[in-house]
Design a protein around this motif. Structure first.
Motif, short mmCIF file in Angstrom:
data_model
loop_
_atom_site.label_atom_id
_atom_site.label_comp_id
_atom_site.label_asym_id
_atom_site.label_seq_id
_atom_site.Cartn_x
_atom_site.Cartn_y
_atom_site.Cartn_z
N UNK A 1 14.19 21.19 7.22
CA UNK A 1 13.70 20.02 6.49
C UNK A 1 13.95 20.18 5.00
N UNK A 2 13.65 21.33 4.50
CA UNK A 2 13.82 21.60 3.07
C UNK A 2 15.29 21.41 2.66
N UNK A 3 16.19 21.97 3.46
CA UNK A 3 17.62 21.86 3.16
C UNK A 3 18.03 20.38 3.13
N UNK A 4 17.58 19.64 4.12
CA UNK A 4 18.00 18.23 4.22
C UNK A 4 17.39 17.38 3.11
N UNK A 5 16.14 17.67 2.75
CA UNK A 5 15.50 16.92 1.67
C UNK A 5 16.27 17.16 0.36
N UNK A 6 16.77 18.36 0.21
CA UNK A 6 17.47 18.73 -1.02
C UNK A 6 18.86 18.10 -1.06
N UNK A 7 19.53 18.11 0.07
CA UNK A 7 20.95 17.77 0.08
C UNK A 7 21.25 16.29 0.36
N UNK A 8 20.32 15.59 1.02
CA UNK A 8 20.60 14.20 1.40
C UNK A 8 19.53 13.27 0.84
N UNK A 9 20.00 12.11 0.35
CA UNK A 9 19.05 11.17 -0.27
C UNK A 9 18.44 10.21 0.74
N UNK A 10 19.30 9.76 1.69
CA UNK A 10 18.87 8.77 2.66
C UNK A 10 17.83 9.36 3.63
N UNK A 11 16.64 8.75 3.69
CA UNK A 11 15.57 9.32 4.53
C UNK A 11 15.97 9.46 6.01
N UNK A 12 16.75 8.49 6.51
CA UNK A 12 17.16 8.57 7.91
C UNK A 12 18.08 9.78 8.12
N UNK A 13 18.99 9.99 7.17
CA UNK A 13 19.89 11.14 7.28
C UNK A 13 19.12 12.46 7.15
#
Lengths: 626, 349
Positions: free
Chosen positions: A122-134
């Motif tokens: 989750x942390x990685x994705x929150x950092x790397x992607x802006x779109x909430x769905x992504x």
């Protein structure tokens, strides 16, 4: 702690939340292993729910090419706190646990005999992607990237698959590829990669599987293609899990392959009926009128179709029905697999009825048997029910490629056209001219003066004239039984395998195992396990009802026959007892009815247990040869 | 037991455009009760098919279960027939129609078969606009099981055992109108002058043609107090007579100007309606619903062609089926062959 090790031989299970986009990521994982040329069998274990409930995806990797479930989990990937405690408990001692470490793992979830791999997905994705769905979806791709490092998945193949999956959607390709990289890099930098369980190209004990250029497909798609190639023109159905994708796939292929080149119009009709009663009624009407027609359903639908199955049996109208079996009633476990419609299908309906059943065990057989079902239904003028199940129908299976003989001719059975009617001196719809119980049929509109008759259930004589005479009734149903005997020489024969050579047999008993459909793969594996332990077991895989005489012989030739199936009541065992002249005590039920497919380990355990208690009670049939 | 009628017919019997006589449209002798309204419907179907010169073998007869559904045995012996399952004839007819769009389909049902057990399939048959003529022989009671009220029995109608029906009856014609049926008519088995042209028009119609025919049950529902007895029906009839004129035929009867409404069907044949009251039109669905309802409220039985959409598109057209019947397609048209399968395999690797 001794960690589980093995090349191309382990079970990975993913624990996800339904509707979170895990299915395509998990499929990516399985497909990459398949593309590496390593035998793999993925299974979706999902709830009757669109969003929110726990769902699992189990991937068996087997260097020997075992495609059934083994039992047990070597590596668990968990991104679902709801089921985490139980998921961890399911891991074999020495196994591995991959989890989202964005939140720390509670201490009671730490077991001594498991190796933990925390990835802050989750942390990685929150950092790397802006779109909430992504951010949500790509968590799944991050763990696939990490597994690529841990298990040594060919990274190029993963990227190729992304390109295939998202063809034309460059943004999605790049974001998914980035997520893969993130997981991969994190694992490489953080953990000691690869693990003792890992993949290796060419590291299989089953080279034959790869030589035949296997495909990865599910049974429902294969059955739909069988309907296309078998010449089905009318499909009538009512949506019901797990059969829905049969007609979905039929529609997709038909839209591609069955459009009239000149006009763009359709050489097929698909009707989503108001219910299963209407679905099969449409099939009966279309078949009566000479079209090849089919329906697909599951247990509750089969029940609703029973009345028409009875009429079609007595009125002798071809029907092809694909029953993708599931567990129990509508509020049962509709997304779980079973083989529990056997008796309901075999004797479907009122009065004295016996229906022709086919039991495919692979997607290849789903294809072949669906084509064959249309030939059989028209040859025998009766319903033919293909007994698939959720495990076969909805999961991807490695299968030899589908094959087609361009010289194939449809067997339309005994149908008299106008020319034939003109040459026929005396015709009666139910006259058994050939002595095989199959009479000559005519189609509406064929001839101005000959061949018209009134189709009805059983109140008729050989000339299709209304009759309530007991003699006429008896004559008719006896002929139907004769026809059922004839069916034996048309349906697929059982597959038998002699026992694997055993150096020091632990028993003098002649042992057999009997199974069908999706019980076959784990049964073959269990038989190999038991051979290594000193128990030689012959096998017979039933592929059709009515039963071939070799089944009687098989049972006769053995002291004990284990009947392996996935229902509570041993339905196939009961059917065999009903239909064959054999002592029932010889047939030992080996059952699994939890809704998840039976495992090889469970089969082996049950047989082992039985043998440890039974051996003394049973006197061998042929002690001198044992 | 049915038995076969003698084949001999007088040589001077009139012939239709096919050069055959009405005897070619005979069926077996009826085993229904003497005086049953259903036999009059059979006779009307027989003569309608004869007059419209439809080759008997190009007609398929389908029915459900009940006295009504035995009827197809008693007409058109040269046609294939299918006495199917109680309430499920609509689905069988739908499948048959999909398999071969070139035949004429006649469905025979009863009030039990359609308005109770078969209600679901009936509604969906209308919704799909299957190209067929659907006749309900409506007597308000179950005959074969000896006279129980059916769902079309009118409120207050008195049954043979003296009981008064406490429920409002289902009006099948109104229901068909509401659901969007493209041809809706009501008639009376005792009014052959009206029923016969209605059946001919229904068979010429492209799509689902519904005819609700009040057809008294002489054995169980013909007593005083029954609203579906011969006497009651005759007394309460509001009949709208009509003529059906096939393509290229001339109108033989002359009517006074202003009393005729003409409707041309898709095949070029024409329906002439007359004596219906100058304000009734068959192209106004809402007016038809209102008229049927008003008649019902007054205890009258409005018969005739209630509604017709001459531009109706049937199921086969709506599904965009090719013109060649599906049951006539061969292997070359149906089977994509090994090369296509190889490419499908390739896509699964």
């Amino acid at each position: 702690m001794k960690q589980i090790s093995g090349i191309n031989d382990f079970v990975v299970k993913f624990a996800n939340v339904n509707g979170s986009g895990s299915a395509s990521a998990n499929h990516l994982f399985a497909k990459a292993i398949f593309r590496m040329g390593i035998p793999v069998s993925p299974r979706n274990i999902f709830p009757s729910n669109i969003q929110g409930l726990p769902t699992w995806y189990e991937v068996r990797v087997s260097s020997k090419g075992y495609l059934g479930r083994r039992g047990g989990v070597d590596l668990m990937v968990s991104v679902n706190p709801q089921s985490m405690e139980k998921d961890i408990a399911d891991i074999e001692p020495g196994g591995y646990f991959v989890y989202d470490s964005t939140k720390p793992l509670e201490s009671h979830l730490r077991h001594d005999d498991i190796t933990y791999f925390g990835i802050p997905m989750t942390e990685i994705c929150m950092r790397e992607f802006k779109n909430p769905r992504l951010q949500q979806l790509l968590k799944n791709v991050v763990y696939v990237g990490a597994l690529a490092a841990l298990l040594k998945i060919d990274f190029t193949i993963l990227k190729d698959l992304l390109n295939d999956q998202f063809k034309g959607k460059e943004k999605l390709i790049s974001s998914n590829a980035h997520a893969l990289d993130l997981g991969y890099q994190f694992a490489l930098e953080t953990f000691n990669c690869p693990l003792a369980i890992r993949l290796q190209k060419g590291g299989n004990d089953a080279p034959h599987i790869l030589e035949s250029k296997h495909i990865l497909m599910n049974g429902n798609t294969a059955a739909a293609l069988g309907a296309i190639y078998g010449g089905a023109t009318v499909a009538a159905w009512y949506p019901i899990t797990p059969s829905t994708s049969v007609v979905d796939a039929f529609a997709q292929y038909a839209e591609r392959l069955r459009i009239d080149a000149g006009t763009g119009k359709k050489n097929f009709a698909i009707v989503q009926a108001e219910d299963e009663l209407a679905a099969i009624g449409m099939v009966v009407g279309a078949s009566w009128n000479g079209a090849r027609a089919f329906t697909a359903t599951s247990g509750p639908g089969l029940s609703l179709m029973s009345e028409f199955l009875g009429l079609a049996y007595f009125a002798e109208v071809p029907v092809v029905l694909i029953d993708v079996q599931r567990s129990g009633p509508s509020t049962g476990m509709p997304t779980r697999s079973q083989q529990s419609d056997i008796l309901a299908a075999a004797y479907a309906s009122h009065g004295d009825t016996k229906q022709v059943l086919l039991f495919p065990a692979t997607p290849r057989e789903c294809f072949d048997m669906t084509v064959q079902a249309f030939d059989l239904a028209e040859r025998l003028q009766t319903p033919v029910i293909i007994m698939s199940d959720l495990d076969l129908g909805m999961n991807d299976w490695m299968s030899p490629p589908l094959e087609w003989d361009d010289d194939y001719q449809m067997d339309r059975g005994k149908v008299l056209d106008a020319e034939a009617l003109d040459k026929t001196e005396k015709w009666g719809r139910y006259l058994d001219v050939d002595g095989d119980g199959i009479c000559y049929r005519t189609l509406p509109g064929a001839h101005p003066d000959k061949g018209a008759f009134f189709t009805r259930g059983s109140s008729k004589n050989e000339m299709a004239v209304y009759s309530e005479s007991g003699d006429d009734y008896v004559q008719n149903v006896d002929r139907l039984l004769r026809k059922f005997e004839t069916a034996k020489s048309h349906v697929p024969t059982p597959k038998t395998h002699p026992p694997i050579a055993v150096k020091a047999p632990k028993t003098t008993l002649k042992l057999g195992a009997l199974f069908f459909g999706t019980s076959a793969s784990p049964a073959y594996e269990a038989v190999e396990m038991l051979a290594e332990e000193g128990y030689p077991i012959d096998t017979i895989r039933i592929r059709a009802f009515p039963f071939h005489e070799s089944l009687d012989q098989f049972i006769h030739d053995h002291d004990l026959v284990f009947v392996i199936e996935q229902n509570r009541d041993g339905q196939m065992r009961r059917l065999v007892i009903n239909e064959c002249e054999i002592p029932p005590g010889k047939l030992i039920p080996v059952l699994n009815y939890s809704g998840t497919p039976i495992t090889a380990r469970k089969i082996a355990r049950k047989i082992r247990e039985t043998l440890s208690t039974k051996s003394a009670d049973v006197v061998p049939l042929h002690p001198e040869t044992a | 037991m049915s038995y076969i009628k003698p084949k001999f017919r007088h040589p001077s019997l009139p012939k239709n455009a096919l050069g055959v006589t009405i005897a070619d449209y005979d069926g077996a002798i009826s085993t229904l009760c003497a005086g049953c309204g259903h036999d009059s419907i059979s006779a009307a179907i027989r003569s309608a098919c004869f007059l419209s010169s439809i080759p008997p073998h190009r007609i398929a007869k389908l029915s459900g279960i009940g006295c009504s559904s035995k009827m197809p045995t008693y007409f058109l012996g040269k046609s294939h027939g299918f006495n199917s399952v109680h309430g499920r004839m609509p689905s069988v007819a739908t499948g048959a129609s999909l398999a071969n769009r070139e035949l004429t389909y006649i469905g025979i049902s009863g009030d039990g078969d359609t308005a109770s057990i078969g209600m679901g399939q009936f509604i969906h048959l209308i919704r799909r606009n299957v190209n067929m003529t659907y006749i309900v022989a409506n007597n308000g009671c179950y005959g074969l099981t000896k006279g129980q009220d059916s769902a079309t029995a009118d409120l207050g109608s008195i049954s043979k055992n003296g009981g008064t029906n406490p429920f409002d009856g289902i009006d099948l014609a109104s229901l068909a109108l509401l659901q969007g049926a493209s041809f809706v008519a009501r008639s009376f088995s005792g009014d052959k002058e009206q029923l016969e042209p209605l059946i001919r028009a229904a068979m010429a119609h492209n799509g689902f043609a519904f005819i609700d025919v009040v057809s008294p049950c002489v054995t169980f529902n013909n007593q005083a107090g029954s609203t579906k007895s011969y006497a009651h029906t005759r007394e309460h009839l509001d009949a709208m007579p009509l003529d059906y004129v096939p393509l290229r035929d001339e109108i033989r009867t002359q009517y006074e100007p202003g009393t005729i409404q003409s409707v041309t069907l898709h095949d070029g044949s024409v329906i002439h309606l007359h004596k219906a009251g100058a304000d009734y039109r068959t192209d106004d669905r809402n007016a038809a619903i209102a008229a049927a309802r008003a008649a019902h409220d007054e205890g009258r039985i409005l018969t005739g062609l209630l509604f017709l959409d001459p531009n109706s598109q049937d199921l086969n057209q709506n599904l965009k089926l090719a013109s060649k019947p599906l049951n006539a397609l061969g292997k070359d048209e149906l089977c994509p062959g090994s090369k296509v399968l190889s490419s499908i395999n390739e896509g699964l690797r």
